[in-house]
Scaffold this motif. Structure first.
Motif, PDB file in Angstrom:
ATOM      1  N   LEU A  46     -12.917 -18.516 -12.297  1.00 42.42           N
ATOM      2  CA  LEU A  46     -11.540 -18.071 -12.063  1.00 42.42           C
ATOM      3  C   LEU A  46     -11.286 -16.625 -12.490  1.00 42.42           C
ATOM      4  CD1 LEU A  46      -8.829 -18.956 -10.954  1.00 42.42           C
ATOM      5  CD2 LEU A  46      -8.190 -19.702 -13.246  1.00 42.42           C
ATOM      6  N   PRO A  47     -11.698 -16.220 -13.706  1.00 47.25           N
ATOM      7  CA  PRO A  47     -11.401 -14.831 -14.101  1.00 47.25           C
ATOM      8  C   PRO A  47     -11.992 -13.803 -13.141  1.00 47.25           C
ATOM      9  CG  PRO A  47     -12.242 -16.109 -15.954  1.00 47.25           C
ATOM     10  CD  PRO A  47     -12.383 -16.959 -14.753  1.00 47.25           C
ATOM     11  N   TYR A  52     -11.117  -9.903  -8.963  1.00 52.50           N
ATOM     12  CA  TYR A  52     -11.499  -9.304  -7.685  1.00 52.50           C
ATOM     13  C   TYR A  52     -10.312  -9.251  -6.743  1.00 52.50           C
ATOM     14  CZ  TYR A  52     -13.460  -8.774  -3.085  1.00 52.50           C
ATOM     15  OH  TYR A  52     -13.701  -8.350  -1.820  1.00 52.50           O
ATOM     16  N   LYS A  53      -9.542 -10.348  -6.700  1.00 50.29           N
ATOM     17  CA  LYS A  53      -8.390 -10.385  -5.786  1.00 50.29           C
ATOM     18  C   LYS A  53      -7.392  -9.293  -6.140  1.00 50.29           C
ATOM     19  CE  LYS A  53      -8.220 -15.061  -3.989  1.00 50.29           C
ATOM     20  NZ  LYS A  53      -7.893 -16.426  -4.375  1.00 50.29           N
ATOM     21  N   ILE A  54      -7.082  -9.183  -7.432  1.00 46.50           N
ATOM     22  CA  ILE A  54      -6.110  -8.173  -7.853  1.00 46.50           C
ATOM     23  C   ILE A  54      -6.648  -6.774  -7.555  1.00 46.50           C
ATOM     24  CG2 ILE A  54      -4.990  -7.165  -9.871  1.00 46.50           C
ATOM     25  CD1 ILE A  54      -4.830  -9.975 -11.034  1.00 46.50           C
ATOM     26  N   GLU A  55      -7.921  -6.564  -7.866  1.00 49.44           N
ATOM     27  CA  GLU A  55      -8.510  -5.253  -7.664  1.00 49.44           C
ATOM     28  C   GLU A  55      -8.519  -4.878  -6.187  1.00 49.44           C
ATOM     29  OE1 GLU A  55      -9.026  -3.115  -9.810  1.00 49.44           O
ATOM     30  OE2 GLU A  55      -9.942  -1.633  -8.465  1.00 49.44           O
ATOM     31  N   LEU A  57      -6.578  -5.971  -3.858  1.00 47.12           N
ATOM     32  CA  LEU A  57      -5.202  -5.718  -3.415  1.00 47.12           C
ATOM     33  C   LEU A  57      -4.770  -4.318  -3.847  1.00 47.12           C
ATOM     34  CD1 LEU A  57      -2.530  -6.855  -2.238  1.00 47.12           C
ATOM     35  CD2 LEU A  57      -1.917  -7.430  -4.571  1.00 47.12           C
ATOM     36  N   ARG A  58      -5.070  -3.987  -5.108  1.00 43.08           N
ATOM     37  CA  ARG A  58      -4.700  -2.662  -5.609  1.00 43.08           C
ATOM     38  C   ARG A  58      -5.350  -1.560  -4.778  1.00 43.08           C
ATOM     39  NH1 ARG A  58      -4.763  -0.425 -11.136  1.00 43.08           N
ATOM     40  NH2 ARG A  58      -6.992  -0.390 -10.789  1.00 43.08           N
ATOM     41  N   GLN A  59      -6.655  -1.741  -4.527  1.00 43.57           N
ATOM     42  CA  GLN A  59      -7.377  -0.754  -3.720  1.00 43.57           C
ATOM     43  C   GLN A  59      -6.719  -0.583  -2.353  1.00 43.57           C
ATOM     44  OE1 GLN A  59     -10.212   0.913  -4.447  1.00 43.57           O
ATOM     45  NE2 GLN A  59     -10.720   0.031  -6.440  1.00 43.57           N
ATOM     46  N   ALA A  60      -6.376  -1.713  -1.745  1.00 45.16           N
ATOM     47  CA  ALA A  60      -5.790  -1.644  -0.404  1.00 45.16           C
ATOM     48  C   ALA A  60      -4.455  -0.921  -0.453  1.00 45.16           C
ATOM     49  CB  ALA A  60      -5.631  -3.053   0.158  1.00 45.16           C
ATOM     50  N   VAL A  61      -3.639  -1.217  -1.471  1.00 47.84           N
ATOM     51  CA  VAL A  61      -2.344  -0.544  -1.575  1.00 47.84           C
ATOM     52  C   VAL A  61      -2.546   0.958  -1.787  1.00 47.84           C
ATOM     53  CG1 VAL A  61      -0.223  -0.360  -2.906  1.00 47.84           C
ATOM     54  CG2 VAL A  61      -1.179  -2.603  -2.423  1.00 47.84           C
ATOM     55  N   PHE A  62      -3.528   1.321  -2.630  1.00 50.09           N
ATOM     56  CA  PHE A  62      -3.787   2.751  -2.839  1.00 50.09           C
ATOM     57  C   PHE A  62      -4.121   3.442  -1.538  1.00 50.09           C
ATOM     58  CE2 PHE A  62      -5.503   1.817  -7.371  1.00 50.09           C
ATOM     59  CZ  PHE A  62      -4.215   1.460  -7.736  1.00 50.09           C
ATOM     60  N   ARG A  63      -4.851   2.743  -0.679  1.00 48.25           N
ATOM     61  CA  ARG A  63      -5.275   3.405   0.556  1.00 48.25           C
ATOM     62  C   ARG A  63      -4.130   3.602   1.532  1.00 48.25           C
ATOM     63  NH1 ARG A  63     -10.272   0.634  -0.377  1.00 48.25           N
ATOM     64  NH2 ARG A  63      -9.491  -1.217   0.653  1.00 48.25           N
ATOM     65  N   VAL A  64      -3.175   2.654   1.559  1.00 45.36           N
ATOM     66  CA  VAL A  64      -2.094   2.812   2.538  1.00 45.36           C
ATOM     67  C   VAL A  64      -0.915   3.575   1.955  1.00 45.36           C
ATOM     68  CG1 VAL A  64      -2.754   0.764   3.822  1.00 45.36           C
ATOM     69  CG2 VAL A  64      -1.032   0.580   2.023  1.00 45.36           C
ATOM     70  N   LEU A  65      -0.888   3.726   0.638  1.00 35.80           N
ATOM     71  CA  LEU A  65       0.235   4.417  -0.005  1.00 35.80           C
ATOM     72  C   LEU A  65      -0.358   5.441  -0.970  1.00 35.80           C
ATOM     73  CD1 LEU A  65       3.267   3.841   0.355  1.00 35.80           C
ATOM     74  CD2 LEU A  65       3.191   2.486  -1.715  1.00 35.80           C
ATOM     75  N   PRO A  66      -0.691   6.641  -0.456  1.00 34.72           N
ATOM     76  CA  PRO A  66      -1.420   7.601  -1.293  1.00 34.72           C
ATOM     77  C   PRO A  66      -0.657   7.928  -2.572  1.00 34.72           C
ATOM     78  CG  PRO A  66      -1.345   8.331   0.993  1.00 34.72           C
ATOM     79  CD  PRO A  66      -0.441   7.157   0.889  1.00 34.72           C
TER      80      PRO A  66
END
Lengths: 227, 191, 218, 340
Positions: A46-47, A52-55, A57-66
């Motif tokens: 689980l950890p 991984y899921k949080i990371e 998601l964060r990466q994806a948000v960084f890419r679409v929202l510089p």
């Protein structure tokens, strides 16, 4: 050759019928052990899986929202977008992610959306800059579009670049490549018009839902929305 | 409504369970040599798929909310026992229906299209109605593929197919051709 | 559906029969769903093959060691529970270790449960033989399965992408045969491979196999 | 040879009482294709001839390879040449020759040889080859060069001589077909130029006028069954008329539907293939109407601009079923036959 019918192996009669208690007991023990093992592997992994899921998601948000450095989940309640922590969100409640820069200034929102593509459902994430009122990035999360053609929606960087400063109002339109004249238009991919139009349609539908909510929360005035 | 139509068409034609997702290949190759059997197996499968969609929705909504790790095991157990129960009920209530579909029911529970349906519906987060429509589309698509294949295989019995190709090889090639032809449905009702 | 096992000559034979002579995919035509669904690249095929290897070997070891305690009436249910447990374990492990490949394989990892190669080996072999032989038998079958998956996945990736394990083979101007990584390609390539096997067998008629083995299953 | 002939007659007997034998009908159709091929050379230049020859060579090669030991070598009946011609005429001008060759190989290999040769195949070989190519090389197969115009008949599209297995190096200028324009830009080409044929498209699909004339001649000579083209064209016309009357801005004019794309060519040459179409007149009507319905479905609501090829292949797959329901007396009493 004649196809053989499927032969189902019939269990031979046991010499003595075991009692039904024994049957139930066997199943119960099997079920218990299985449950035990399943829960342990779940707890062990689980950890890593959550991280991984949080990371990702964060990466994806960084890419679409510089310029984003941290994110926060929001839901829409009582006419406002409200920040929620893990567990406060109802199961079927839709949410979007707000992105903050290094000084904790709100930059905008990353919105996940999905819809029918050429072959199967397309899931994507796009960033909306609330100051410039522009879409500033788009990333396809999941799709099964045709390799070499429809998959250009994420492989063709020219196409992805369409979404770096795109006016979402009154609505996005896909035009034939090279015929872009206004800031709410994108160049469709030659040969993969349906996939391009599908992306546009997914974002437009999602915008119709979320932009008024963002507008209501931040008090911005949009050209085509009544203020 | 638009969404439901698309879910149906997608599972029925565009992403046909057999020809695009490769689910339910066991009966597709094993039981598709006779038209009559194919029709009945298709109908029985559709019926089981509807039950499965209902079961998996109930499980996901009320039982497995906090225990996603038990999903696989509980799907298998619940689907198998529900189908057995339904089989007994049909036997009692409608002997005619039982004669037509009954013998296929236990065979179907081991079919990967059934478990696949439950898993796909769960992964996509379908609600009850979406799940039922998905099951209907998948069942109809399965039946269609099965019936077409049965027709082709019955016809092949009268032809002099070369010995080298006979059996599974030609069935696979025919399935490949069908799958190729179904590519024509891509993008149907997606706009 | 299960083969009548002749008396085992030796342990080596139990192992090697699953790899080649009774190859689950090319000879017995079992386990078609994962065989076709995940072989659009060699890497996916490899991961799927290894996952199946784990589940099959693990289940066979467990089933053969507890076989005397399980009453006949509930044995299939017990086998299914055992298999499903191993599948859940490998599912979470893959999700933690290789999340990207896990995403591509998607629903087909849980579907290992209904891969009839696995239940078939339990019913036909592990429930009747010693742990040692059962493990060898399971390893043979799963290596045979892995070999078949790799052959299909490799062929499809080479033609359909022009690469193998993601390594570009023919330079950037190669025109990929897109069909090969799409569903029709799975059916056609496996059909052609079986055709090749038939041709191979026809050339050596004395070693021809029992045609009943050709009945396919999921 | 003798065997082949017989098989066709046996299969065709319920309705072809006018003495069609395989070679005669086949020769008729090959002759009928010659003017179509010439017209395509006129519009698209010598490239088109190369493509047709390449596709034919691919088919003939496979036919020869797998049947060289047989006494009744099916090469003699000309069906491989016919398949190659039909395939070649549905390909875009300027398609790399290696792709056309591969199409011919697949058409005969997968479409005919594995089924046991002529008379046993269930799918139209030429269209199977084309579907394989379209799936494999979607870009090359949908790059429709504009008619050559002033460049002269002997000018060759640069993409024609692409190295085998390699991509088309130069970006060729693709003229959008009328159906593409309809689907993606909502522009309707005027029916007049469709009728004459001076538009982008594959060779065989450009001139509706020529195809109508040839179809008429073939029907008069009884080389093809008139019911199938009638049912196909009729159902496309009626269905698209209904949609046109519902919303004339969204849906195209029924004449546009009739004369655009490969519909005419498919109606005359592909759907009427006696081996892959139903045996009875009733079956022919069902077959044609089914194809029409699928064509309209894909053209108006699908993702692809043209669907007639898929319509023919899909209805080919239903021919055994159609034969079964349209011929109850020959097959006993329907479903009861198989009951346990």
């Amino acid at each position: 050759m004649k196809q053989q019918p499927i032969q189902w192996v019939k269990p031979p009669k046991a010499e003595q019928e075991p009692s039904s208690t024994r049957l139930v007991l066997t199943m119960a023990v099997a079920g218990f052990l299985s449950g035990l093992l399943t829960i342990s592997i779940y707890l062990v992994t689980l950890p890593t899986i959550t991280a991984y899921k949080i990371e990702s998601l964060r990466q994806a948000v960084f890419r679409v929202l510089p310029n984003t450095v941290s994110i926060q989940e929001y839901v829409y309640r009582d006419g406002q977008l409200r920040a929620v922590k893990d567990g406060e969100k109802a199961k079927d409640e839709a949410s979007i992610y707000g992105g903050f820069d290094i000084r904790q200034n709100m930059l905008g929102y990353a919105i996940a959306a999905e819809g029918a593509g050429f072959q199967d459902t397309i899931r994507l994430l796009y960033g909306y800059d609330k100051v410039q009122k522009r879409i500033v990035g788009m990333e396809v999360l999941d799709s099964r579009e045709t390799p070499g053609l429809g998959d250009k929606i994420y492989k063709d960087l020219d196409f992805v670049a369409n979404f770096k400063a795109l006016n979402p109002l009154p609505e996005i339109k896909a035009v034939k490549k090279g015929q872009r004249t206004a800031d709410n238009q994108i160049d469709a991919i030659t040969g993969a018009t349906i996939s391009s139009v599908a992306i546009v349609k997914i974002i437009n539908q999602s915008n119709a839902l979320w932009l008024p909510r963002i507008h209501a929360t931040h008090g911005h005035c949009f050209r085509s929305l009544s203020c | 409504m638009d969404n439901l139509l698309w879910i149906f068409v997608s599972a029925f034609l565009v992403n046909n369970f057999v020809l695009a997702y490769f689910l339910g290949l066991c009966p597709f190759f094993g039981v598709s040599n006779k038209l009559d059997t194919a029709v009945r197996l298709g109908l029985a499968s559709t019926f089981v798929m509807l039950i499965t969609a209902l079961c998996s929705w109930l499980l996901n909504t009320y039982v497995l909310v906090n225990a996603p790790y038990l999903r696989l095991i509980s799907f298998i157990v619940v689907i198998a026992s529900t189908v057995q129960f339904v089989e007994m009920a049909i036997k009692k209530l409608s002997p005619v229906l039982f004669k037509a579909l009954g013998i296929f029911l236990p065979l179907i529970t081991t079919n990967c299209a059934i478990l696949g349906l439950a898993i796909f519906a769960t992964n996509r987060g379908y609600g009850l109605w979406e799940g039922l429509v998905f099951a209907l589309g998948a069942g109809a698509g399965f039946t269609l593929a099965l019936v077409l294949m049965a027709g082709i295989r019955e016809e092949m019995q009268y032809n002099d197919t070369p010995a080298l190709v006979k059996g599974t090889a030609i069935t696979l090639l025919a399935a490949g051709i069908l799958s190729l032809a179904f590519m024509g449905f891509a993008g149907l009702f997606s706009r | 559906m299960l083969t009548q096992n002749s008396a085992p000559d030796n342990a080596y034979d139990e192992f090697i029969k699953g790899v080649w002579r009774e190859n689950p995919v090319f000879v017995q035509v079992l386990g078609m769903c994962p065989t076709l669904a995940v072989t659009n690249s060699a890497m996916n095929a490899l991961v799927m093959g290894l996952a199946t290897f784990f589940v099959l070997t693990g289940s066979s070891a467990l089933v053969s060691s507890v076989k005397d305690w399980i009453p006949k009436q509930v044995r299939i249910s017990c086998y299914v529970i055992i298999i499903a447990t191993f599948v859940t374990v490998i599912d979470y492990t893959l999700l933690a270790l290789v999340p990207k490949i896990h995403k591509e394989l998607g629903a087909f990892i849980p579907l290992i449960v209904v891969n009839c190669i696995i239940l078939g080996r339990q019913e036909a072999f592990a429930s009747k033989n010693t742990v040692y032989l059962s493990v060898l038998d399971a390893m043979g079958s799963s290596i045979g399965f892995l070999f078949a998956l790799l052959a299909l996945g490799g062929l499809r990736e080479i033609l359909g992408v022009g690469a193998l394990f993601g390594v570009n083979l023919f330079g950037e101007h190669y025109e990929p045969w897109v069909i090969m990584v799409l569903p029709p390609g799975g059916f056609l390539v496996l059909g052609l491979i079986l055709l090749f096997f038939n041709w191979f067998k026809a050339r050596k008629p004395e070693k021809s196999l029992n045609p009943a083995l050709e009945t396919p299953h999921g | 040879m003798e065997k082949q002939k017989q098989k066709l007659i046996v299969q065709a007997a319920p309705y072809l009482s006018h003495g069609i034998t395989a070679p005669k009908a086949m020769l008729d159709i090959i002759y009928a294709l010659i003017p179509v091929a010439l017209l395509s050379v006129w519009f698209f230049g010598i490239s088109s001839l190369w493509v047709i020859i390449s596709a034919t060579l691919g088919g003939v090669l496979v036919e020869w390879l797998f049947n060289r030991e047989r006494a009744d070598n099916p090469l003699k009946d000309g069906s491989a040449i016919l398949t190659g011609l039909l395939l070649g005429l549905t390909l875009p001008a300027g398609l790399p020759l290696w792709m056309a060759f591969l199409g011919g190989v697949v058409a005969i290999g997968l479409g005919k040889t594995v089924w046991g040769g002529l008379g046993n195949n269930l799918f139209n070989p030429a269209l199977l080859g084309r579907a394989f190519l379209l799936g494999n090389f979607p870009i090359a197969m949908t790059t429709w060069p504009a008619p050559i115009g002033d460049a002269g008949i002997f000018s060759v599209y640069p993409s024609t001589f692409t190295w085998p297995f390699m991509q088309v190096a130069t970006d060729s200028v693709s003229g959008a077909t009328p159906l593409n324009l309809m689907k993606f830009q909502h522009q309707f080409t005027d029916v007049g130029s469709l009728f004459i044929g001076n538009v982008s498209g594959s060779y065989g699909e450009t001139s509706a006028l020529l195809l109508l004339v040839i179809g008429g001649v073939l029907i008069l000579r009884r080389s093809i069954d008139w019911r199938i083209p009638a049912a196909l064209l009729g159902s496309v016309f009626v269905l698209s008329l209904i949609f046109f009357m519902v919303d004339s801005r969204l849906y195209p004019n029924p004449f546009f539907m009739l004369f655009s794309g490969g519909l005419m060519f498919a109606a005359v040459f592909m759907a009427t293939d006696p081996v892959t179409s139903p045996l009875t007149p009733k079956g022919a009507w069902i077959f044609g109407i089914g194809m029409g319905a699928i064509t309209v479905l894909i053209r108006l609501f699908g993702g692809l601009p043209e669907g007639v090829m898929y319509a023919v292949l899909l209805m080919n797959a239903t021919v055994p079923l159609i034969d079964k329901i349209s011929q109850p007396r020959a097959f006993g009493h329907g479903l009861k036959k198989d009951g346990q």
